[in-house]
Design a protein around this motif. Structure first.
Motif, short mmCIF file in Angstrom:
data_model
loop_
_atom_site.label_atom_id
_atom_site.label_comp_id
_atom_site.label_asym_id
_atom_site.label_seq_id
_atom_site.Cartn_x
_atom_site.Cartn_y
_atom_site.Cartn_z
N ALA A 1 29.14 7.15 -0.97
CA ALA A 1 28.25 6.68 -2.04
C ALA A 1 27.30 5.61 -1.52
O ALA A 1 26.11 5.60 -1.86
N THR A 2 27.82 4.71 -0.67
CA THR A 2 26.97 3.66 -0.09
C THR A 2 25.85 4.26 0.73
O THR A 2 24.68 3.91 0.58
N VAL A 3 26.21 5.18 1.63
CA VAL A 3 25.21 5.78 2.52
C VAL A 3 24.25 6.66 1.73
O VAL A 3 23.03 6.63 1.96
N GLY A 4 24.77 7.42 0.77
CA GLY A 4 23.90 8.30 -0.02
C GLY A 4 22.86 7.53 -0.79
O GLY A 4 21.66 7.88 -0.76
N LEU A 5 23.28 6.45 -1.48
CA LEU A 5 22.32 5.64 -2.21
C LEU A 5 21.35 4.95 -1.27
O LEU A 5 20.15 4.83 -1.56
N SER A 6 21.84 4.51 -0.11
CA SER A 6 20.97 3.85 0.87
C SER A 6 19.89 4.79 1.37
O SER A 6 18.72 4.39 1.55
N LEU A 7 20.24 6.04 1.62
CA LEU A 7 19.25 7.01 2.09
C LEU A 7 18.17 7.24 1.03
O LEU A 7 16.98 7.33 1.36
N ILE A 8 18.59 7.32 -0.23
CA ILE A 8 17.60 7.52 -1.31
C ILE A 8 16.67 6.32 -1.40
O ILE A 8 15.44 6.47 -1.48
N GLU A 9 17.23 5.11 -1.37
CA GLU A 9 16.40 3.91 -1.47
C GLU A 9 15.50 3.76 -0.25
O GLU A 9 14.36 3.28 -0.37
N ALA A 10 15.98 4.16 0.92
CA ALA A 10 15.18 4.03 2.14
C ALA A 10 13.96 4.93 2.12
O ALA A 10 12.98 4.66 2.83
N LEU A 11 13.98 5.98 1.33
CA LEU A 11 12.81 6.85 1.22
C LEU A 11 11.61 6.08 0.68
O LEU A 11 10.46 6.35 1.05
N PHE A 12 11.86 5.13 -0.21
CA PHE A 12 10.76 4.33 -0.73
C PHE A 12 10.18 3.43 0.36
O PHE A 12 8.96 3.19 0.40
N LEU A 13 11.04 2.93 1.23
CA LEU A 13 10.55 2.12 2.34
C LEU A 13 9.81 2.98 3.36
O LEU A 13 8.92 2.50 4.06
N ALA A 14 10.20 4.26 3.46
CA ALA A 14 9.45 5.17 4.31
C ALA A 14 8.03 5.34 3.79
O ALA A 14 7.06 5.32 4.56
N LEU A 15 7.89 5.50 2.48
CA LEU A 15 6.55 5.59 1.89
C LEU A 15 5.77 4.31 2.16
O LEU A 15 4.57 4.35 2.49
N MET A 16 6.44 3.17 2.01
CA MET A 16 5.76 1.91 2.27
C MET A 16 5.36 1.80 3.74
O MET A 16 4.27 1.30 4.07
N GLY A 17 6.24 2.26 4.64
CA GLY A 17 5.91 2.22 6.06
C GLY A 17 4.66 3.02 6.38
O GLY A 17 3.81 2.58 7.17
N ALA A 18 4.53 4.19 5.76
CA ALA A 18 3.31 4.98 5.95
C ALA A 18 2.10 4.21 5.42
O ALA A 18 1.03 4.20 6.05
N GLY A 19 2.27 3.58 4.27
CA GLY A 19 1.18 2.79 3.70
C GLY A 19 0.82 1.60 4.57
O GLY A 19 -0.38 1.28 4.74
N LEU A 20 1.81 0.93 5.14
CA LEU A 20 1.53 -0.19 6.03
C LEU A 20 0.73 0.26 7.26
O LEU A 20 -0.19 -0.43 7.70
N ALA A 21 1.10 1.42 7.81
CA ALA A 21 0.37 1.94 8.97
C ALA A 21 -1.07 2.26 8.60
O ALA A 21 -2.00 1.93 9.34
N LEU A 22 -1.27 2.90 7.46
CA LEU A 22 -2.63 3.27 7.04
C LEU A 22 -3.48 2.03 6.78
O LEU A 22 -4.61 1.92 7.28
N THR A 23 -2.95 1.08 6.01
CA THR A 23 -3.75 -0.08 5.63
C THR A 23 -3.88 -1.09 6.75
O THR A 23 -4.71 -2.01 6.66
N SER A 24 -3.11 -0.94 7.83
CA SER A 24 -3.26 -1.87 8.97
C SER A 24 -4.60 -1.67 9.67
O SER A 24 -5.00 -2.51 10.48
N LYS A 25 -5.31 -0.60 9.34
CA LYS A 25 -6.62 -0.35 9.93
C LYS A 25 -7.75 -0.88 9.05
O LYS A 25 -8.92 -0.67 9.34
N LEU A 26 -7.37 -1.53 7.94
CA LEU A 26 -8.36 -2.09 7.02
C LEU A 26 -8.56 -3.57 7.26
O LEU A 26 -7.65 -4.28 7.72
N ARG A 27 -9.76 -4.03 6.93
CA ARG A 27 -9.99 -5.47 6.96
C ARG A 27 -9.08 -6.11 5.90
O ARG A 27 -8.89 -5.58 4.81
N GLY A 28 -8.54 -7.27 6.22
CA GLY A 28 -7.65 -7.96 5.30
C GLY A 28 -6.29 -7.30 5.19
O GLY A 28 -5.63 -7.39 4.15
N TRP A 29 -5.84 -6.67 6.26
CA TRP A 29 -4.58 -5.92 6.19
C TRP A 29 -3.37 -6.77 5.82
O TRP A 29 -2.43 -6.25 5.19
N PRO A 30 -3.31 -8.07 6.16
CA PRO A 30 -2.14 -8.84 5.69
C PRO A 30 -2.02 -8.85 4.16
O PRO A 30 -0.92 -8.79 3.61
#
Length: 553
Positions: free
Chosen positions: A109-138
């Protein structure tokens, strides 16, 4: 909100790859690319573990800023696909360690819930990579942390807000910001401090490589990061009392923690009734002052007092002994045989049960089973949830003796709108009835206590936590803990707490700032993705033009 400006604009001189130091991955041999990929993955995982250590029971809150900075550096200049992987590699160990308190239910249950929640951080990671090419990326990086939490707080099945950056900073210099914009503003400040720190580190690394003096970006980034951490000291937290009330919180304890904490019928109820009768005896002996109200925790009665005469009689006996209105947590039969309701019931010593609050947000797979017919055939453990909890349809504002309380039950303290609604509708003190007996001595109770501390500051209210087996606590409106119990002990807390009518700015603005930041993150990602597509098309057209054979006269 103005749209971000791409690095392709003439006024932006630095390129992300030049700041990073290493040559682009395409220029390295295949073994080198693999080593770099695994190195980044390992660093992302270590950064996720560091973030988990920022939360209770470890409480190393500065690590929340450093972990954000690390993920910003790792995703800087990467592709969206690589950023998503790094976000996932960051998220899985973070959630596995943070949610390790689920182990009494099972590590699966711990690992299963962690995998589901980590998918949201995966989406954020993609967004961080994309927006790191923008001015004002911080700025956009900080906004994306709010966007990620905004999504995770709502999806799926009503969301699971555990692990918000704000909940690691409930006793840090950033905590007072909650009075201005709630948990989302605290998260934004933590993330902004981290991304500015990353910006400063990149500038310093570039200066070191080129053997030049540290650029102004290093100083501005470092000072900006520090300023965001310290700005909370300038925020006044309202604590003045309009009135006071004497309360007694009863922690009756359970005989066995874990999945079978309820034990024999009437066992938990009798523990709380007995503790209340001891309180009544101490009042009669002059050992403690008589309280104005008594509060029992969630599930203090393991039987429905409206259908079980013995349960009704035992509660009524204890309440009459102490002689003041008592908030009783009880499991009550629902509208049909398949459902049960998790309630807080105002019990008067003269007139018996009166107003009640039913938990609005039952926990999926813990208090109800989505797709029960299908999943129960595959996961036999779900059959232990014999009946689904029926959700309530109104807030927990009730009159308990001289106090108008805002009641929330257990995990509901993690949801912004439930607590805010109880305060905005007239709750002068926040009551958290909880039963963490399944998770005693795992760190879960400490994490929930931290959330309650943030709610106290956010709403300028005292928070009273009544738990079956700990941790029960009295929290002042400034977030400081006035009293608390240990775990797995029978105890009663007596305190005088303020009743407040005023509302904080966070109460007034509600979820507005969170929605603005969250939508801003989505728009920034869309803008960055559109720019990336345009660049790739332009590169392909240029390559096709170079390959076109020249015509001869």
């Amino acid at each position: 909100m103005a749209l971000p400006v791409s690095h392709e604009q003439p006024e932006q001189q630095e390129q992300p790859v030049a700041e990073e130091g290493p040559q682009p991955a395409a220029a390295a041999p295949a073994p080198g690319r693999r080593r770099a990929w695994w190195a980044r993955t390992g660093l992302a995982a270590l950064s996720g573990l560091a973030l988990a250590l920022a939360f209770p029971p470890f409480d190393a809150w500065p690590l929340s800023i450093l972990a954000v900075a690390a993920l910003a550096l790792l995703t800087r200049g990467r592709t969206a696909r690589h950023g998503a992987w790094l976000g996932f590699a960051f998220g899985v160990p973070f959630f596995v360690l943070l949610l390790s308190w689920l182990r009494p239910v099972g590590w699966d249950a711990t690992v299963g819930l962690s995998l589901i929640e980590a998918l949201f951080l995966a989406l954020m990671g993609a967004g961080l990579a994309l927006t790191s090419k923008l001015r004002g990326w911080p700025l956009w990086g900080a906004v994306l942390w709010v966007t990620q939490e905004w999504m995770r707080d709502r999806l799926p099945f009503g969301g699971f807000p555990w692990g918000r950056l704000a909940f690691a900073n409930t006793a840090s210099p950033l905590t007072p910001l909650a009075a201005l914009g709630g948990a989302p503003l605290v998260t934004f400040a933590v993330a902004g401090s981290g991304t500015l720190l990353a910006w400063a580190a990149l500038a310093a690394a570039r200066a070191r490589r080129t053997d030049t003096e540290l650029p102004w970006r290093t100083a501005v980034g470092a000072v900006g990061a520090l300023a965001l951490v310290l700005v909370g000291y300038a925020v006044p937290v309202p604590t003045s009392a309009d009135d006071t009330v004497k309360v007694a919180l009863v922690q009756g304890n359970v005989d066995r923690p874990g999945m079978d904490f309820l034990g024999r019928p009437m066992e938990v109820l009798d523990n709380h009734a007995t503790a209340t009768e001891k309180l009544a005896a101490d009042v009669a002996a002059g050992k403690v002052a008589k309280p104005d109200v008594v509060i029992w925790p969630e599930n203090a009665s393991d039987l429905d007092p409206f259908t079980d005469p013995a349960a009704y009689a035992r509660i009524d006996e204890a309440v009459k002994a102490v002689g003041v209105p008592t908030l009783v947590g009880a499991l009550v039969d629902g509208p049909d045989e398949q459902h049960v309701q998790n309630e807080g019931i105002v019990w008067d010593p003269a007139t018996g049960p009166g107003a009640s609050y039913t938990k609005q947000h039952p926990v999926p797979f813990g208090e109800y089973v989505p797709f029960r017919d299908e999943l129960s055939k595959v996961i036999s453990r779900l059959q232990r949830v014999a009946r689904d909890f029926y959700p309530g349809d109104h807030n927990g504002v009730m009159q308990l003796g001289p106090a108008r309380i805002g009641d929330v039950i257990c995990f509901e303290v993690a949801y912004d709108e439930i607590v805010r609604d109880a305060v905005n509708q007239g709750g002068r003190v926040i009551v958290v009835q909880t039963n963490n007996a399944t998770y005693n001595n795992t760190g879960q109770t400490e994490q929930q206590l931290a959330m309650s501390r943030l709610r106290a500051v956010e709403h300028g209210r005292a928070v009273l936590i009544a738990a079956t087996s700990g941790v029960s606590a009295v929290i002042n409106p400034d977030g400081s803990v006035q009293q608390r119990t240990g775990e797995m002990e029978q105890a009663v807390l007596n305190a005088v707490v303020p009743l407040r009518d005023g509302r904080t700015l966070a109460d007034r603005v509600g979820a507005g700032p969170e929605w603005v930041l969250a939508v801003g993150g989505v728009l920034a990602c869309a803008f960055a993705a559109t720019g990336a597509v345009r660049r790739r098309r332009a590169e392909r057209r240029g390559a096709d033009g170079e390959r076109e054979p020249q015509r001869t006269a």
